[in-house]
Design a protein around this motif. Structure first.
Motif, PDB file in Angstrom:
ATOM      1  N   PRO A 135      56.192  72.501  46.940  1.00  0.00           N
ATOM      2  CA  PRO A 135      56.633  74.421  47.522  1.00  0.00           C
ATOM      3  C   PRO A 135      56.197  75.030  46.463  1.00  0.00           C
ATOM      4  CG  PRO A 135      58.370  72.800  46.987  1.00  0.00           C
ATOM      5  CD  PRO A 135      57.805  71.965  47.197  1.00  0.00           C
ATOM      6  N   LYS A 136      55.380  74.122  45.036  1.00  0.00           N
ATOM      7  CA  LYS A 136      55.307  75.484  43.954  1.00  0.00           C
ATOM      8  C   LYS A 136      54.010  75.605  44.086  1.00  0.00           C
ATOM      9  CE  LYS A 136      58.765  73.558  40.973  1.00  0.00           C
ATOM     10  NZ  LYS A 136      59.313  74.897  39.944  1.00  0.00           N
ATOM     11  N   LEU A 137      53.037  75.238  44.390  1.00  0.00           N
ATOM     12  CA  LEU A 137      51.799  75.207  44.399  1.00  0.00           C
ATOM     13  C   LEU A 137      50.974  76.053  46.179  1.00  0.00           C
ATOM     14  CD1 LEU A 137      49.975  72.060  43.419  1.00  0.00           C
ATOM     15  CD2 LEU A 137      50.622  74.229  42.033  1.00  0.00           C
ATOM     16  N   GLN A 138      49.998  76.974  46.295  1.00  0.00           N
ATOM     17  CA  GLN A 138      49.884  77.287  47.838  1.00  0.00           C
ATOM     18  C   GLN A 138      48.280  77.242  47.052  1.00  0.00           C
ATOM     19  OE1 GLN A 138      51.811  79.552  49.425  1.00  0.00           O
ATOM     20  NE2 GLN A 138      53.527  79.796  47.987  1.00  0.00           N
ATOM     21  N   ALA A 139      47.812  76.988  48.816  1.00  0.00           N
ATOM     22  CA  ALA A 139      46.222  76.860  48.775  1.00  0.00           C
ATOM     23  C   ALA A 139      45.681  77.667  47.991  1.00  0.00           C
ATOM     24  CB  ALA A 139      45.792  76.445  50.350  1.00  0.00           C
ATOM     25  N   GLY A 140      44.361  77.925  47.743  1.00  0.00           N
ATOM     26  CA  GLY A 140      43.227  78.597  48.058  1.00  0.00           C
ATOM     27  C   GLY A 140      41.987  78.325  47.480  1.00  0.00           C
ATOM     28  N   PRO A 141      40.979  79.008  46.895  1.00  0.00           N
ATOM     29  CA  PRO A 141      39.840  78.824  47.162  1.00  0.00           C
ATOM     30  C   PRO A 141      38.992  77.034  46.521  1.00  0.00           C
ATOM     31  CG  PRO A 141      39.651  81.220  46.516  1.00  0.00           C
ATOM     32  CD  PRO A 141      40.992  80.525  46.710  1.00  0.00           C
ATOM     33  N   GLU A 142      40.132  77.373  45.238  1.00  0.00           N
ATOM     34  CA  GLU A 142      40.727  76.237  44.194  1.00  0.00           C
ATOM     35  C   GLU A 142      40.829  75.352  44.707  1.00  0.00           C
ATOM     36  OE1 GLU A 142      44.201  78.041  43.483  1.00  0.00           O
ATOM     37  OE2 GLU A 142      42.320  78.758  43.195  1.00  0.00           O
ATOM     38  N   ARG A 143      41.995  75.032  45.613  1.00  0.00           N
ATOM     39  CA  ARG A 143      42.459  74.209  45.868  1.00  0.00           C
ATOM     40  C   ARG A 143      42.416  74.278  47.633  1.00  0.00           C
ATOM     41  NH1 ARG A 143      46.815  70.227  44.691  1.00  0.00           N
ATOM     42  NH2 ARG A 143      47.166  71.306  42.168  1.00  0.00           N
ATOM     43  N   PRO A 144      41.415  74.251  47.958  1.00  0.00           N
ATOM     44  CA  PRO A 144      41.744  74.122  50.014  1.00  0.00           C
ATOM     45  C   PRO A 144      42.331  73.386  50.141  1.00  0.00           C
ATOM     46  CG  PRO A 144      39.804  73.425  49.320  1.00  0.00           C
ATOM     47  CD  PRO A 144      40.495  73.480  48.199  1.00  0.00           C
ATOM     48  N   LEU A 145      43.302  73.981  51.878  1.00  0.00           N
ATOM     49  CA  LEU A 145      44.270  72.335  51.740  1.00  0.00           C
ATOM     50  C   LEU A 145      42.832  71.834  52.935  1.00  0.00           C
ATOM     51  CD1 LEU A 145      46.912  74.422  53.158  1.00  0.00           C
ATOM     52  CD2 LEU A 145      46.719  73.099  51.587  1.00  0.00           C
ATOM     53  N   LEU A 146      43.560  70.390  53.013  1.00  0.00           N
ATOM     54  CA  LEU A 146      42.838  69.222  53.334  1.00  0.00           C
ATOM     55  C   LEU A 146      42.686  69.390  55.358  1.00  0.00           C
ATOM     56  CD1 LEU A 146      42.794  66.298  51.809  1.00  0.00           C
ATOM     57  CD2 LEU A 146      41.330  68.040  52.146  1.00  0.00           C
ATOM     58  N   PRO A 147      42.593  68.820  56.577  1.00  0.00           N
ATOM     59  CA  PRO A 147      43.281  68.647  57.786  1.00  0.00           C
ATOM     60  C   PRO A 147      44.721  68.174  57.717  1.00  0.00           C
ATOM     61  CG  PRO A 147      40.801  68.464  57.595  1.00  0.00           C
ATOM     62  CD  PRO A 147      40.603  68.469  56.391  1.00  0.00           C
ATOM     63  N   GLY A 148      45.323  69.238  58.698  1.00  0.00           N
ATOM     64  CA  GLY A 148      46.524  69.398  58.270  1.00  0.00           C
ATOM     65  C   GLY A 148      47.315  68.777  58.075  1.00  0.00           C
ATOM     66  N   GLN A 149      46.796  69.657  56.791  1.00  0.00           N
ATOM     67  CA  GLN A 149      47.914  69.580  55.531  1.00  0.00           C
ATOM     68  C   GLN A 149      48.204  71.256  55.275  1.00  0.00           C
ATOM     69  OE1 GLN A 149      45.710  69.445  52.273  1.00  0.00           O
ATOM     70  NE2 GLN A 149      47.588  67.766  51.371  1.00  0.00           N
ATOM     71  N   GLU A 150      49.763  71.363  55.816  1.00  0.00           N
ATOM     72  CA  GLU A 150      50.319  72.870  55.118  1.00  0.00           C
ATOM     73  C   GLU A 150      50.326  73.381  53.670  1.00  0.00           C
ATOM     74  OE1 GLU A 150      53.664  72.420  57.927  1.00  0.00           O
ATOM     75  OE2 GLU A 150      52.715  72.037  60.182  1.00  0.00           O
ATOM     76  N   HIS A 151      50.865  72.255  52.892  1.00  0.00           N
ATOM     77  CA  HIS A 151      50.930  72.619  51.607  1.00  0.00           C
ATOM     78  C   HIS A 151      50.018  71.869  50.813  1.00  0.00           C
ATOM     79  CE1 HIS A 151      54.078  75.273  52.959  1.00  0.00           C
ATOM     80  NE2 HIS A 151      54.639  74.562  53.655  1.00  0.00           N
ATOM     81  N   PRO A 152      49.786  72.353  49.846  1.00  0.00           N
ATOM     82  CA  PRO A 152      49.326  71.029  48.525  1.00  0.00           C
ATOM     83  C   PRO A 152      50.130  70.088  48.070  1.00  0.00           C
ATOM     84  CG  PRO A 152      49.079  73.267  47.530  1.00  0.00           C
ATOM     85  CD  PRO A 152      49.760  73.398  49.231  1.00  0.00           C
ATOM     86  N   GLY A 153      49.432  69.157  48.138  1.00  0.00           N
ATOM     87  CA  GLY A 153      50.603  67.902  48.122  1.00  0.00           C
ATOM     88  C   GLY A 153      51.214  67.631  46.536  1.00  0.00           C
ATOM     89  N   LEU A 154      52.004  66.039  46.609  1.00  0.00           N
ATOM     90  CA  LEU A 154      52.852  66.061  45.539  1.00  0.00           C
ATOM     91  C   LEU A 154      51.974  65.056  44.078  1.00  0.00           C
ATOM     92  CD1 LEU A 154      56.225  65.729  47.119  1.00  0.00           C
ATOM     93  CD2 LEU A 154      55.487  66.858  45.545  1.00  0.00           C
ATOM     94  N   GLY A 155      50.796  64.578  45.241  1.00  0.00           N
ATOM     95  CA  GLY A 155      49.890  63.185  44.209  1.00  0.00           C
ATOM     96  C   GLY A 155      50.717  62.034  44.349  1.00  0.00           C
ATOM     97  N   LEU A 156      51.857  61.901  45.001  1.00  0.00           N
ATOM     98  CA  LEU A 156      52.530  60.662  45.260  1.00  0.00           C
ATOM     99  C   LEU A 156      52.719  60.031  46.523  1.00  0.00           C
ATOM    100  CD1 LEU A 156      55.771  61.945  43.563  1.00  0.00           C
ATOM    101  CD2 LEU A 156      54.260  60.322  42.687  1.00  0.00           C
ATOM    102  N   ALA A 157      51.109  60.198  47.320  1.00  0.00           N
ATOM    103  CA  ALA A 157      50.691  59.118  48.733  1.00  0.00           C
ATOM    104  C   ALA A 157      50.948  57.572  48.783  1.00  0.00           C
ATOM    105  CB  ALA A 157      49.772  59.719  49.357  1.00  0.00           C
ATOM    106  N   ARG A 158      50.560  57.207  47.113  1.00  0.00           N
ATOM    107  CA  ARG A 158      50.418  56.032  47.041  1.00  0.00           C
ATOM    108  C   ARG A 158      51.933  55.497  46.354  1.00  0.00           C
ATOM    109  NH1 ARG A 158      47.075  52.284  44.442  1.00  0.00           N
ATOM    110  NH2 ARG A 158      48.566  50.912  45.508  1.00  0.00           N
ATOM    111  N   GLU A 159      52.327  56.106  46.024  1.00  0.00           N
ATOM    112  CA  GLU A 159      53.704  55.237  45.403  1.00  0.00           C
ATOM    113  C   GLU A 159      54.544  55.600  47.560  1.00  0.00           C
ATOM    114  OE1 GLU A 159      52.428  56.965  41.675  1.00  0.00           O
ATOM    115  OE2 GLU A 159      52.836  57.132  43.728  1.00  0.00           O
ATOM    116  N   ALA A 160      54.871  56.753  47.529  1.00  0.00           N
ATOM    117  CA  ALA A 160      55.256  57.139  49.178  1.00  0.00           C
ATOM    118  C   ALA A 160      54.995  55.416  50.124  1.00  0.00           C
ATOM    119  CB  ALA A 160      54.752  57.506  49.057  1.00  0.00           C
ATOM    120  N   SER A 161      53.850  55.299  49.683  1.00  0.00           N
ATOM    121  CA  SER A 161      53.866  54.073  50.985  1.00  0.00           C
ATOM    122  C   SER A 161      54.287  52.482  50.500  1.00  0.00           C
ATOM    123  CB  SER A 161      51.900  53.732  50.999  1.00  0.00           C
ATOM    124  OG  SER A 161      51.300  55.048  51.200  1.00  0.00           O
ATOM    125  N   GLU A 162      54.239  52.495  49.151  1.00  0.00           N
ATOM    126  CA  GLU A 162      54.437  52.105  48.742  1.00  0.00           C
ATOM    127  C   GLU A 162      56.147  51.173  48.810  1.00  0.00           C
ATOM    128  OE1 GLU A 162      54.179  49.108  46.942  1.00  0.00           O
ATOM    129  OE2 GLU A 162      51.198  49.043  47.653  1.00  0.00           O
TER     130      GLU A 162
END
Length: 567
Positions: A430-457
């Motif tokens: 929630p600290k980050l906003q999408a923008g030209p330098e950080r466009p959202l991928l399809p399905g995203q409402e907010h930028p991520g945390l960089g913890l997808a691998r950890e969440a999967s584990e």
């Protein structure tokens, strides 16, 4: 010096708290954790060899870098570009802490190497692009130059050799050491930046393989002068397929490099540093460096998933009672089953309490990383839902609490095998906003945390503890399936074959381009528009079906391409 235990400098905070940046999170960020876990698990080192990383002092940084540059690093507008991230993504204090720990460890390794006349390894460092008046490319300050400046101030006057085997030239190091007549820099890289003044530089052609590289290395080592102390950057970006490097070494070739260098410096105190490495196997180069220096070993690194091993190792130490397991029926369980409102002690999947999940996140290191990202008052809330439930990880106090993670799970019966089914998973910053330098991928409402691998584990360990056969989900987007391509597969073998054909045909294309094209209906299969198929994928815990023949048949039968604008 071989035979002595190799001291290794490491800190869990070596992973910079920078969210959702693939190069940082997947390679350099996790690399030190992977290496230390691998070496300890296989008893290649013992815990007493691990040294804590001390933070470098500001006045020691100022021996090399200008006050203006050092002061500017407190500005996220200045620091962000060094890591290729927008300023809002940075918790400046924590990023600077990581930098200072790495620099302090390089200096500590130099001191101990000189005192004990031995080699030492720091698992983060080799910031060779930082010059006195500025940094670049993941190099805010120059740890090697700082260590040398401190040693010179303490009276060390012997020759110092810097051997830089990163795939990129040591431009910053040469600038920092230009006034030190007793410093010699040898470089073997794969990029020509117009010559590095003050370095014995060899630039190799793109895709240079093991034989040619090792021949050039032998020639460089022949030119190396005698030294009282050496620093070696054993770059991990030299292997074929590195995202930023252009050389073509194998892992075996990189190991031979380190063995040859260790032999050439066998009588010299030496500090080894990792430099860059942007391939998924870059951690293996660094683990191999440790094995070469400590043991003189050319034994290959095992084919493992180091993050999975680390989480499995931690999971084995978690007591069921601490996670909430109980054989007793509670009032919360009865209320939930009757459709009432359970209290905070309700159990997810009949097992986990909110406090238990909080305990697990703390032990896995996820809570600590979230705190370094700037989130406070982190807590877990569980809602029971039918055969499963919803987990939410929140930050902040009510009524201003913000959502970090939301996951909805249930049991799924798939041909008689029970799976943990992920109906919904969202990780957001929630600290980050999408923008030209950080466009959202399809399905995203907010930028991520960089913890997808950890969440999967975490979900995999939950499934294992619940005696389930695996974790299942339906990837709504191409990039979701791509992220788990090495560990999950579609249940339908024909669907898996088509997915593997997409991976093959778009191997050279940027991931964000292909996932957007898929969402926009601009992907062709055998020249016909291809709609994405969000069918069930599974990470099997104990082996999945043997359907390789059917997968291969479909993979060979289809070809994918991007539709042109006119199409």
């Amino acid at each position: 010096m071989r035979g002595r235990p190799l001291p290794i400098w490491y800190d869990r905070r070596y992973r910079p708290p920078i969210p959702a940046i693939p190069l940082i999170n997947s390679t350099i960020g996790r690399r030190a954790d992977y290496v230390i876990g691998y070496l300890l698990d296989r008893e290649l080192i013992v815990p007493s060899q691990i040294r804590n990383a001390p933070a470098i002092a500001y006045d020691q940084l100022a021996l090399v870098h200008s006050t203006g540059w050092l002061d500017s690093l407190a500005d996220p507008e200045e620091l962000g570009p060094l890591y290729g991230v927008p300023p809002a993504a940075l918790q400046v204090g924590e990023v600077l802490r990581t930098i200072r720990l790495a620099c302090g460890a390089t200096l500590a390794a130099a001191h101990e190497s000189l005192e004990q006349h031995q080699h030492g390894l720091n698992l983060l460092g080799g910031f060779h692009h930082a010059a006195p008046e500025g940094g670049s490319a993941l190099s805010p300050v120059n740890d090697i130059a700082i260590a040398i400046a401190v040693l010179r101030g303490e009276g060390f006057s012997d020759r110092i050799v810097v051997l830089d085997f990163d795939a990129h030239p040591p431009d910053g190091t040469a600038a920092c050491l230009r006034d030190d007549p007793a410093a010699w820099i040898g470089s073997l890289s794969g990029v020509d930046w117009g010559g590095v003044v003050g370095a014995d530089e060899t630039v190799l052609p793109k895709k240079t393989g093991d034989r040619e590289y090792l021949e050039a290395l032998a020639a460089l080592l022949d030119r190396m002068p005698p030294t009282g102390l050496a620093f070696v950057i054993s770059g991990g970006d030299v292997i074929a397929g590195d995202q930023l490097g252009s050389l073509g070494l194998t892992l075996a070739g990189a190991r031979q490099r380190d063995l040859l260098v260790a032999e050439a410096l066998s009588t010299s105190p030496t500090v080894w540093l990792p430099g860059g490495g942007y391939h998924r196997d870059a951690w293996k180069v660094l683990a191999g460096t440790a094995m070469a220096v400590a043991l003189g070993s050319d034994e290959p690194i095992e084919q493992i998933d180091p993050l999975h091993e680390r989480f499995a190792r931690t999971a084995a130490t978690l007591e069921p009672q601490a996670l909430g397991a109980s054989t007793e029926l509670t009032l919360d369980d009865v209320l939930a089953d009757l459709g009432g409102s359970p209290t905070a002690s309700a159990r997810l999947m009949g097992y986990y309490t909110a406090a238990g999940i909080e305990h697990g996140l703390e032990r896995y290191g996820i809570t600590g990383h979230l705190q370094r990202l700037g989130f406070e008052d982190i807590r877990v809330v569980i809602d029971r839902r039918g055969k499963g439930g919803r987990i939410r990880v929140l930050t902040g106090r009510e009524p201003d609490a913000q959502l970090l993670v939301e996951c909805v799970v249930e049991r799924l019966d798939l041909d008689g095998r029970q799976l943990l089914y992920i109906e919904w998973l969202a990780l957001q910053n929630p600290k980050l906003q999408a923008g030209p330098e950080r466009p959202l991928l399809p399905g995203q409402e907010h930028p991520g945390l960089g913890l997808a691998r950890e969440a999967s584990e975490v979900l995999l360990q939950m499934a294992r503890r619940l005696n389930l056969s695996g974790v299942a989900f339906r990837p709504a987007w191409y990039h979701t399936a791509y992220t788990v391509r090495h560990s999950c597969r579609f249940v339908d073998p024909a669907r898996q074959g088509r997915f593997e054909a997409m991976l093959r045909d778009f191997k050279q294309a940027p991931l964000d381009e292909i996932t957007r094209a898929t969402a926009d209906g601009r992907i062709l299969m055998n020249d016909v528009t291809y709609p994405w198929e969000p069918e069930v994928m599974v990470h099997w815990l104990n082996g999945g079906p043997d359907d390789e023949a059917a997968i291969a048949a479909e993979r060979c039968a289809v070809r994918f391409s991007l539709a042109t604008p006119s199409e």
